[in-house]
Structure formats: C-alpha cells, structure tokens
Design a protein around this motif. Structure first.
Motif, short mmCIF file in Angstrom:
data_model
loop_
_atom_site.label_atom_id
_atom_site.label_comp_id
_atom_site.label_asym_id
_atom_site.label_seq_id
_atom_site.Cartn_x
_atom_site.Cartn_y
_atom_site.Cartn_z
N THR A 274 -16.64 -13.64 -4.21
CA THR A 274 -15.28 -13.91 -3.77
C THR A 274 -14.35 -13.48 -4.91
O THR A 274 -14.50 -13.95 -6.04
CB THR A 274 -15.10 -15.41 -3.48
N VAL A 275 -13.39 -12.60 -4.59
CA VAL A 275 -12.56 -12.01 -5.63
C VAL A 275 -11.09 -12.19 -5.31
O VAL A 275 -10.66 -11.98 -4.17
CB VAL A 275 -12.86 -10.50 -5.81
N ALA A 276 -10.30 -12.56 -6.32
CA ALA A 276 -8.85 -12.55 -6.24
C ALA A 276 -8.35 -11.43 -7.15
O ALA A 276 -8.75 -11.37 -8.32
CB ALA A 276 -8.26 -13.89 -6.66
N ALA A 277 -7.52 -10.56 -6.61
CA ALA A 277 -6.99 -9.42 -7.38
C ALA A 277 -5.48 -9.56 -7.50
O ALA A 277 -4.79 -9.71 -6.49
CB ALA A 277 -7.35 -8.10 -6.69
N LEU A 278 -4.97 -9.51 -8.73
CA LEU A 278 -3.55 -9.75 -9.00
C LEU A 278 -2.89 -8.47 -9.51
O LEU A 278 -3.43 -7.80 -10.39
CB LEU A 278 -3.38 -10.86 -10.04
N GLY A 279 -1.72 -8.15 -8.94
CA GLY A 279 -1.00 -6.98 -9.40
C GLY A 279 0.00 -6.53 -8.37
O GLY A 279 0.54 -7.33 -7.60
N GLY A 280 0.24 -5.21 -8.33
CA GLY A 280 1.18 -4.66 -7.37
C GLY A 280 1.14 -3.15 -7.39
O GLY A 280 0.56 -2.53 -8.30
N GLY A 281 1.74 -2.54 -6.39
CA GLY A 281 1.91 -1.09 -6.35
C GLY A 281 0.61 -0.32 -6.32
O GLY A 281 -0.42 -0.77 -5.82
N HIS A 282 0.65 0.89 -6.90
CA HIS A 282 -0.50 1.79 -6.86
C HIS A 282 -1.67 1.25 -7.67
O HIS A 282 -2.83 1.50 -7.32
CB HIS A 282 -0.09 3.17 -7.38
N GLY A 283 -1.39 0.52 -8.76
CA GLY A 283 -2.47 -0.02 -9.56
C GLY A 283 -3.31 -1.02 -8.79
O GLY A 283 -4.55 -0.95 -8.79
N LEU A 284 -2.66 -1.96 -8.11
CA LEU A 284 -3.40 -2.92 -7.31
C LEU A 284 -4.12 -2.23 -6.15
O LEU A 284 -5.25 -2.59 -5.82
CB LEU A 284 -2.46 -4.00 -6.77
N ALA A 285 -3.48 -1.23 -5.55
CA ALA A 285 -4.12 -0.49 -4.46
C ALA A 285 -5.42 0.15 -4.93
O ALA A 285 -6.42 0.16 -4.21
CB ALA A 285 -3.17 0.56 -3.89
N ILE B 103 -3.19 -10.85 -4.46
CA ILE B 103 -2.02 -11.69 -4.74
C ILE B 103 -0.99 -10.78 -5.40
O ILE B 103 -1.17 -10.32 -6.52
CB ILE B 103 -2.41 -12.88 -5.62
N VAL B 104 0.09 -10.52 -4.67
CA VAL B 104 0.93 -9.35 -4.90
C VAL B 104 2.31 -9.74 -5.44
O VAL B 104 2.92 -10.70 -4.97
CB VAL B 104 1.08 -8.55 -3.59
N THR B 105 2.78 -8.97 -6.40
CA THR B 105 4.11 -9.17 -6.96
C THR B 105 5.19 -9.07 -5.88
O THR B 105 5.04 -8.31 -4.91
CB THR B 105 4.39 -8.16 -8.07
N VAL B 106 6.28 -9.83 -6.06
CA VAL B 106 7.38 -9.82 -5.09
C VAL B 106 8.71 -9.67 -5.82
O VAL B 106 9.66 -10.39 -5.56
CB VAL B 106 7.38 -11.09 -4.21
N ALA B 107 8.76 -8.71 -6.73
CA ALA B 107 9.98 -8.51 -7.53
C ALA B 107 10.63 -7.15 -7.30
O ALA B 107 11.67 -6.85 -7.90
CB ALA B 107 9.68 -8.68 -9.02
N ASP B 108 10.06 -6.33 -6.43
CA ASP B 108 10.60 -4.98 -6.22
C ASP B 108 12.03 -5.04 -5.70
O ASP B 108 12.34 -5.77 -4.76
CB ASP B 108 9.72 -4.22 -5.23
N ASN B 109 12.91 -4.27 -6.33
CA ASN B 109 14.32 -4.22 -5.88
C ASN B 109 14.79 -2.80 -5.64
O ASN B 109 15.99 -2.56 -5.51
CB ASN B 109 15.23 -4.90 -6.91
N GLY B 110 13.85 -1.86 -5.56
CA GLY B 110 14.22 -0.46 -5.36
C GLY B 110 13.75 0.07 -4.03
O GLY B 110 12.92 -0.53 -3.34
N GLY B 111 14.27 1.23 -3.63
CA GLY B 111 13.81 1.93 -2.45
C GLY B 111 13.93 1.12 -1.17
O GLY B 111 14.82 0.28 -1.01
N SER B 112 13.01 1.38 -0.25
CA SER B 112 13.00 0.70 1.04
C SER B 112 12.88 -0.81 0.88
O SER B 112 13.60 -1.58 1.53
CB SER B 112 11.83 1.23 1.88
N VAL C 223 -4.05 -10.47 2.14
CA VAL C 223 -2.97 -10.15 1.20
C VAL C 223 -1.96 -11.30 1.22
O VAL C 223 -1.51 -11.72 2.29
CB VAL C 223 -2.28 -8.82 1.57
N LEU C 224 -1.61 -11.79 0.04
CA LEU C 224 -0.68 -12.90 -0.10
C LEU C 224 0.38 -12.57 -1.14
O LEU C 224 0.11 -11.85 -2.11
CB LEU C 224 -1.42 -14.17 -0.55
N PRO C 225 1.60 -13.09 -0.99
CA PRO C 225 2.62 -12.92 -2.03
C PRO C 225 2.31 -13.85 -3.21
O PRO C 225 1.72 -14.91 -3.05
CB PRO C 225 3.92 -13.37 -1.33
#
Length: 312
Positions: free
Chosen positions: A8-19, A35-44, A128-130
C-alpha cells in the motif's frame, strides 16, 4: 506494515514529477493513493480556481491520467482528459479534464467524490486526493544576486529567476482531507518527489495534518530526488542540498531511503552522510530516461522502487 502481497503506497507531490512516480507505482501495485498539491495559480487551473473558487484541478487531473487503466478504454479517456483546447476563445488553453472535474465538483459539492468518479471513468489503478481542503498560495523568498525579494504564487515562484531561499504556504495551517491523512497512516510506503521542489514537493510538509501523519505513520518513507538540478526551482543546488531542504521543512519527520540517479550523485560520500543525517539509506540507481533527459523513466523508477519494497 504488511509483509505479503502488493504494498500500500501513498505518493506525495504534483505535476509531471508525481505523474512519473505514479506511472512507476502502477506497475507495482493497485493500492496507491496520490496526495496532490493544490496551490497552482497559473494556466487553466488558475483561471478555474479564480472564477469558481475551487481547488486547482490540473495536478489532480494529471495524477488521475497517470493511473489510468492500461486498456484501450483507459488510454482513450486519458487522452480525452488531457486534451487541451486551442484557438483564442474563452475555452482556449483549458484542459477538458479540468472542466469535467470542476463540473463534477459543482454537481456533487464534494471534491473527493468528484475525483473518485473520474477515477472510475479512467479505470484508475489507485485513487487521487487533494493535499488540503482549501486552495493554497505559495510564497517564497528568492535571492537574485544581493537582492532578496518576496514572490507570491506557485506559477510565479516556479518561473522566477534566482535561488529560492525559503518557501511557505497561505493559509499557514490549512485543513487536510481526512482521507489523505488516513492514506498516509495506513500506507506501507510513502514516496515523496520528484517534482517542482519548492512548489509541489516541500509544501506537503507545511500542512500540519500531513506532517503529523508522516511523523506517526509506520510506513517507510522514500524521497526521490530530481534529475535536472540546474533548471527551475533547484537552480544552483546540489543533490545533497535537496535532502537538507527536506530536513529544514520536515522537522522530526525521518526518511528511510533517498533515491538518486548517478547523473546527480557526483559526490556520493557527501550524499550518503547527508542522507544518514535524516535516517535514510542512500540508493543510487539509474532512474533517468534515455530518450528524455531530465525526466524519470517509469520502468527504471519502478525497478528501483521494487528493489526497495522487496528489501533487495
């Protein structure tokens, strides 16, 4: 921790690195929670966040796409989710998956339920969770020559010239989703990184509920270091300085292993000493892509993680 069966694995990060991490982990287990970062303020993501007051959906979408079922159905819906509109109209630049996720959030008024539905559509091998239940903002002190300036916004910090000296989040003590905390506590392994170091990886350590869960969990903790250190937020930093930055933000959270590619492990003695200072074994393994320099290869990263998981 469980000793038999897939971990059972929890993976923490965001963007291309987490992908990249999720693309590797899905080869090893179906029991993975991103468990994904929720700080993006750019683009879409930034546009939707500003207009609707929602969590930025882009990094969540990328994580779901990385976990899609390895079938024609899964690949087709992954491509649909990742499709980005062109042109100059109001939809230009939006990823279709971002719009779908925000629509589900409006219908169900529950971000976790909406993400679970998208995961079912993709046949995702995991969930996937925030990392927090409110949108976050990144603030950083960036040094450029003798000048130290404050930069606000994930997109702005990620593209700002100079060396990131420190980073923080606002609000300072955001609530984490109980499901995210529970996933860390229940995991056999927790994997942090790689990714945008100060805006996608380190922010998890600044959410008190997540940091407490990382401290309390019986899981073994692995830090995967970046490859392209001269670029972006890690400009001017060595691999061992990334480990030291983890220690700075992690407090008394310890590591069990640090995975580093030989291309950024020039001074292995220093790396080993610094890794040991946070409780970790240094694992030097080829995890970089032959065809895409600066990116992790999912198969190679999976092999390195499998060796760790199996105790080899």
């Amino acid at each position: 921790m469980r000793s038999a069966g897939p971990p059972t694995v929890a993976a923490l990060g965001g963007g291309h690195g987490l992908a990249a991490t999720l693309s590797a982990l899905r080869l090893l287990t179906d029991d993975v929670t991103a468990i994904v970062t929720v700080a993006d303020n750019g683009g879409s993501s930034g546009r939707l966040r500003s207009e609707f007051g929602v969590l930025p959906p882009g990094d969540l979408r990328m994580a779901l796409a990385a976990l899609c079922d390895d079938t024609e159905w899964g690949h087709a819906w992954r491509d649909v989710m990742q499709h980005r509109f062109e042109g100059t109209g109001s939809l230009a630049g939006h990823a279709l998956g971002n719009l779908l996720i925000v629509a589900l959030w409006e219908i169900y008024d529950d971000p976790v339920a909406g993400l679970e539905l998208v995961g079912r559509l993709l046949g995702a091998r995991g969930r996937v969770l925030p990392m927090a239940s409110v949108p976050l903002d990144i603030e950083a002190d960036v040094r450029e020559g003798e000048r130290l300036r404050r930069v606000v916004g994930q997109a702005q910090v990620a593209t700002s010239p100079g060396r990131v000296e420190s980073v923080r989040i606002t609000p300072e003590n955001p609530p984490a989703y109980p499901e995210s905390v529970a996933a860390i506590r229940a995991a056999d392994w927790v994997v942090l990184g790689p990714g945008s170091w100060f805006t996608s990886v380190m922010p998890h350590l600044l959410v008190p509920d997540l940091r407490d869960a990382l401290r309390a969990t019986r899981a073994r903790r692995v830090l995967v270091l970046n490859l392209d250190l001269p670029a972006g937020e890690t400009e001017g930093r060595s691999a061992h300085e990334l480990i030291l930055s983890f220690a700075e933000y992690a407090g008394d959270v310890r590591l069990d292993a640090v995975v580093v590619d030989p291309t950024v492990a020039a001074d292995r003695d220093t790396l080993r000493i610094v890794a040991q200072s946070v409780g970790a074994e240094l694992v030097v393994a080829t995890v970089s892509s032959r065809s895409n320099p600066g990116q992790h290869d999912p198969l190679r990263l999976a092999a390195a993680l499998q060796d760790l998981f199996s105790g080899r």
